[in-house]
Write a protein that holds these residues in place. Structure first.
Motif, mmCIF file in Angstrom:
data_model
loop_
_atom_site.group_PDB
_atom_site.id
_atom_site.type_symbol
_atom_site.label_atom_id
_atom_site.label_comp_id
_atom_site.label_asym_id
_atom_site.label_seq_id
_atom_site.Cartn_x
_atom_site.Cartn_y
_atom_site.Cartn_z
ATOM 1 N N GLU A 122 0.816 -1.224 0.000
ATOM 2 C CA GLU A 122 0.000 0.000 0.000
ATOM 3 C C GLU A 122 0.845 1.267 0.000
ATOM 4 O OE1 GLU A 122 -2.900 0.051 3.059
ATOM 5 O OE2 GLU A 122 -4.123 -1.541 2.163
ATOM 6 N N LYS A 123 2.060 1.191 0.497
ATOM 7 C CA LYS A 123 2.924 2.369 0.574
ATOM 8 C C LYS A 123 3.653 2.657 -0.747
ATOM 9 C CE LYS A 123 3.806 1.855 5.543
ATOM 10 N NZ LYS A 123 4.855 1.674 6.587
ATOM 11 N N THR A 124 3.659 1.689 -1.656
ATOM 12 C CA THR A 124 4.420 1.873 -2.899
ATOM 13 C C THR A 124 3.549 1.843 -4.150
ATOM 14 O OG1 THR A 124 4.853 -0.519 -3.102
ATOM 15 C CG2 THR A 124 6.454 0.815 -1.860
ATOM 16 N N GLN A 125 2.236 1.834 -3.988
ATOM 17 C CA GLN A 125 1.359 1.764 -5.158
ATOM 18 C C GLN A 125 1.587 2.937 -6.111
ATOM 19 O OE1 GLN A 125 -2.372 1.667 -3.108
ATOM 20 N NE2 GLN A 125 -2.547 -0.550 -3.235
ATOM 21 N N PRO A 126 1.593 2.665 -7.406
ATOM 22 C CA PRO A 126 1.810 3.748 -8.380
ATOM 23 C C PRO A 126 0.606 4.673 -8.459
ATOM 24 C CG PRO A 126 1.226 1.727 -9.526
ATOM 25 C CD PRO A 126 1.391 1.362 -8.074
ATOM 26 N N ARG A 127 0.873 5.951 -8.625
ATOM 27 C CA ARG A 127 -0.190 6.953 -8.761
ATOM 28 C C ARG A 127 -0.162 7.648 -10.112
ATOM 29 N NH1 ARG A 127 -3.675 5.343 -4.975
ATOM 30 N NH2 ARG A 127 -2.764 5.336 -2.889
ATOM 31 N N PHE A 128 1.002 7.633 -10.753
ATOM 32 C CA PHE A 128 1.150 8.411 -11.977
ATOM 33 C C PHE A 128 1.706 7.569 -13.124
ATOM 34 C CE2 PHE A 128 1.609 11.443 -8.440
ATOM 35 C CZ PHE A 128 0.534 12.279 -8.734
ATOM 36 N N LEU A 129 1.378 7.993 -14.316
ATOM 37 C CA LEU A 129 1.857 7.355 -15.536
ATOM 38 C C LEU A 129 3.370 7.479 -15.651
ATOM 39 C CD1 LEU A 129 1.441 6.260 -18.511
ATOM 40 C CD2 LEU A 129 1.204 8.664 -19.172
ATOM 41 N N LEU A 142 3.872 -2.729 -14.993
ATOM 42 C CA LEU A 142 2.543 -2.238 -14.616
ATOM 43 C C LEU A 142 2.581 -1.557 -13.254
ATOM 44 C CD1 LEU A 142 0.439 -5.279 -15.848
ATOM 45 C CD2 LEU A 142 0.189 -2.917 -16.665
ATOM 46 N N TYR A 143 3.354 -2.129 -12.330
ATOM 47 C CA TYR A 143 3.415 -1.564 -10.982
ATOM 48 C C TYR A 143 4.252 -0.288 -10.931
ATOM 49 C CZ TYR A 143 2.882 -1.731 -5.925
ATOM 50 O OH TYR A 143 2.528 -1.439 -4.635
ATOM 51 N N SER A 144 4.924 0.016 -12.013
ATOM 52 C CA SER A 144 5.663 1.280 -12.108
ATOM 53 C C SER A 144 4.826 2.377 -12.763
ATOM 54 C CB SER A 144 6.960 1.072 -12.912
ATOM 55 O OG SER A 144 7.834 0.190 -12.242
ATOM 56 N N GLY A 145 3.606 2.035 -13.189
ATOM 57 C CA GLY A 145 2.721 3.029 -13.775
ATOM 58 C C GLY A 145 2.658 3.027 -15.288
ATOM 59 N N ASP A 146 3.172 1.981 -15.924
ATOM 60 C CA ASP A 146 3.115 1.913 -17.384
ATOM 61 C C ASP A 146 1.706 1.551 -17.849
ATOM 62 O OD1 ASP A 146 5.787 2.504 -17.448
ATOM 63 O OD2 ASP A 146 6.435 0.421 -17.719
ATOM 64 N N ILE A 178 -4.487 9.791 -18.477
ATOM 65 C CA ILE A 178 -3.768 9.319 -17.291
ATOM 66 C C ILE A 178 -2.922 10.486 -16.798
ATOM 67 C CG2 ILE A 178 -2.295 7.510 -16.338
ATOM 68 C CD1 ILE A 178 -4.558 6.262 -17.835
ATOM 69 N N LEU A 179 -2.861 10.684 -15.489
ATOM 70 C CA LEU A 179 -2.012 11.749 -14.961
ATOM 71 C C LEU A 179 -0.560 11.283 -14.889
ATOM 72 C CD1 LEU A 179 -3.884 13.439 -11.977
ATOM 73 C CD2 LEU A 179 -3.901 14.049 -14.400
ATOM 74 N N ASN A 180 0.361 12.162 -15.327
ATOM 75 C CA ASN A 180 1.775 11.856 -15.156
ATOM 76 C C ASN A 180 2.281 12.492 -13.859
ATOM 77 O OD1 ASN A 180 2.287 14.589 -15.697
ATOM 78 N ND2 ASN A 180 2.962 14.217 -17.807
ATOM 79 N N SER A 181 3.558 12.344 -13.583
ATOM 80 C CA SER A 181 4.112 12.814 -12.309
ATOM 81 C C SER A 181 4.080 14.332 -12.173
ATOM 82 C CB SER A 181 5.550 12.310 -12.143
ATOM 83 O OG SER A 181 6.363 12.767 -13.216
ATOM 84 N N ARG A 182 3.876 15.044 -13.293
ATOM 85 C CA ARG A 182 3.732 16.502 -13.243
ATOM 86 C C ARG A 182 2.269 16.918 -13.136
ATOM 87 N NH1 ARG A 182 7.489 15.406 -17.115
ATOM 88 N NH2 ARG A 182 6.003 15.700 -18.825
ATOM 89 N N LYS A 183 1.403 15.913 -12.919
ATOM 90 C CA LYS A 183 -0.050 16.120 -12.792
ATOM 91 C C LYS A 183 -0.655 16.674 -14.077
ATOM 92 C CE LYS A 183 0.369 16.771 -7.802
ATOM 93 N NZ LYS A 183 0.131 17.655 -6.649
ATOM 94 N N GLU A 184 -0.066 16.299 -15.187
ATOM 95 C CA GLU A 184 -0.600 16.649 -16.497
ATOM 96 C C GLU A 184 -1.491 15.512 -16.995
ATOM 97 O OE1 GLU A 184 3.200 19.167 -18.245
ATOM 98 O OE2 GLU A 184 3.180 16.971 -18.356
ATOM 99 N N LYS A 185 -2.552 15.882 -17.680
ATOM 100 C CA LYS A 185 -3.460 14.890 -18.243
ATOM 101 C C LYS A 185 -2.916 14.421 -19.593
ATOM 102 C CE LYS A 185 -7.539 16.985 -16.083
ATOM 103 N NZ LYS A 185 -8.853 17.635 -16.334
ATOM 104 N N PRO A 190 -4.679 -0.287 -11.334
ATOM 105 C CA PRO A 190 -5.855 0.490 -10.939
ATOM 106 C C PRO A 190 -5.613 1.750 -10.121
ATOM 107 C CG PRO A 190 -6.278 -1.856 -10.686
ATOM 108 C CD PRO A 190 -4.814 -1.713 -10.976
ATOM 109 N N THR A 191 -4.529 1.799 -9.345
ATOM 110 C CA THR A 191 -4.335 2.966 -8.481
ATOM 111 C C THR A 191 -3.727 4.162 -9.208
ATOM 112 O OG1 THR A 191 -2.142 2.239 -7.736
ATOM 113 C CG2 THR A 191 -4.055 1.503 -6.442
ATOM 114 N N VAL A 192 -3.304 3.970 -10.466
ATOM 115 C CA VAL A 192 -2.794 5.096 -11.255
ATOM 116 C C VAL A 192 -3.963 6.041 -11.554
ATOM 117 C CG1 VAL A 192 -1.754 5.777 -13.432
ATOM 118 C CG2 VAL A 192 -0.932 3.731 -12.250
ATOM 119 N N PHE A 193 -3.778 7.329 -11.298
ATOM 120 C CA PHE A 193 -4.862 8.295 -11.429
ATOM 121 C C PHE A 193 -5.257 8.481 -12.899
ATOM 122 C CE2 PHE A 193 -3.066 10.555 -7.406
ATOM 123 C CZ PHE A 193 -3.634 9.564 -6.604
ATOM 124 N N HIS A 194 -6.560 8.337 -13.165
ATOM 125 C CA HIS A 194 -7.040 8.440 -14.539
ATOM 126 C C HIS A 194 -8.487 8.938 -14.550
ATOM 127 C CE1 HIS A 194 -8.116 4.427 -13.048
ATOM 128 N NE2 HIS A 194 -9.102 4.398 -13.938
#
Length: 292
Positions: free
Chosen positions: A15-22, A52-56, A209-216, A233-237
């Protein structure tokens, strides 16, 4: 059959390492990808789970025949016109149904979404003969997630986790979906099959998908009808408003269509693991790279 993906997911998820960004978008043939999943060569298993777990995000080309999905779109649109919009919770004996989630109805949802959704469950009579074709693909992604090929297929809501097939139209002018995070416990990838073409069926907006700069980052411009894209699933989209500013016509087939495959905790569980919006977590907002 041993599932090597199960052990790999167990070793990497936290839970502490789940990807959030593309991280990056990878395009490949669905046929090649599915064959590699089922072969489950150890090197491939480790590589794809780590990716996948890195946000690809993976765009899998030609997963469905174009004609199949266009015919399905026509059938859904006709079905929506001749039957009333309704709503049912995922409880035992829940029927198939469709619901036009207009801006007014959208206020009743915790997650902002404006769309026309058609819901189908495997315990009903499958009036459009969807599950035989769809399950051939769905099983690949279940196996990729470390689950049995036929996981949940015979479940009913009181069992716990159930399959729900959803065909969705994001109506031109208003259709949208708030940036969010999906449940990850019972499926390791969010699965979307594209049923319409950006630049033809609609011009602006669509899946991002949001990237690490919070761009769509637009993922739909390079996709064709019949392609599937998957992401952890935890990658913001979300879905940017379709043809924003245009006149909304809920009786028209115009807009963005997709086929979504979800394994959900049913409404029999009051504390079910579910989707949630993340806009409050993005205090600086998200600038857009979606083309006009």
């Amino acid at each position: 059959m041993e599932n090597r993906f199960k052990k790999e997911w167990k070793s990497i998820e936290n839970e502490k390492t789940q990807p959030r960004f593309l991280r990056k978008v990878i395009s490949t043939s669905y046929k090649d990808f599915s064959e590699k999943v089922l072969e489950q060569d150890p090197a491939f298993v480790k590589k794809i789970v780590g990716s996948l777990y890195s946000g690809d995000v993976y765009i899998l080309k030609d997963a469905f025949k174009k004609k199949y999905l266009l015919d399905l779109q026509d059938k859904m649109h006709h079905h929506g016109k001749i039957t009333p919009s309704s709503f049912y919770k995922m409880l035992d004996e829940c029927p198939d149904f469709h619901r036009a989630i207009t801006p007014e109805i959208a206020n009743n949802y915790a997650l902002r979404q404006i769309k026309h959704s058609y819901y189908f469950f495997p315990w009903n009579n499958d009036p459009f003969k969807l599950f035989k074709s769809v399950n051939k693909r769905w099983r690949v992604f279940k196996f990729l997630g470390g689950f049995p090929l036929d996981a949940y297929e015979k479940n009913i809501p009181s069992t716990g986790v159930v399959d729900r097939l959803q065909v969705v139209q994001y109506t031109s002018g208003v259709g949208e979906l708030e940036v969010h995070s999906d449940p990850y416990l019972y499926q390791k990838v969010t699965i979307s099959a594209i049923m319409s073409k950006k630049g033809k069926d609609y011009n602006t907006g669509g899946a991002y998908i949001l990237n690490s700069r919070k761009e769509k980052v637009d993922v739909e411009g390079e996709m064709d009808i019949g392609d599937i894209y998957i992401v952890y699933p935890t990658v913001f989209h979300g879905v940017e408003t379709i043809d924003k500013g245009g006149e909304a016509d809920w009786s028209s087939p115009q807009g963005r269509w997709f086929l979504g495959l979800y394994s959900n905790v049913s409404d029999e569980n009051a504390r079910r693991h579910t989707v949630y919006g993340v806009e409050s977590m993005l205090s600086e907002g998200a600038s857009s790279r979606l083309g006009g």
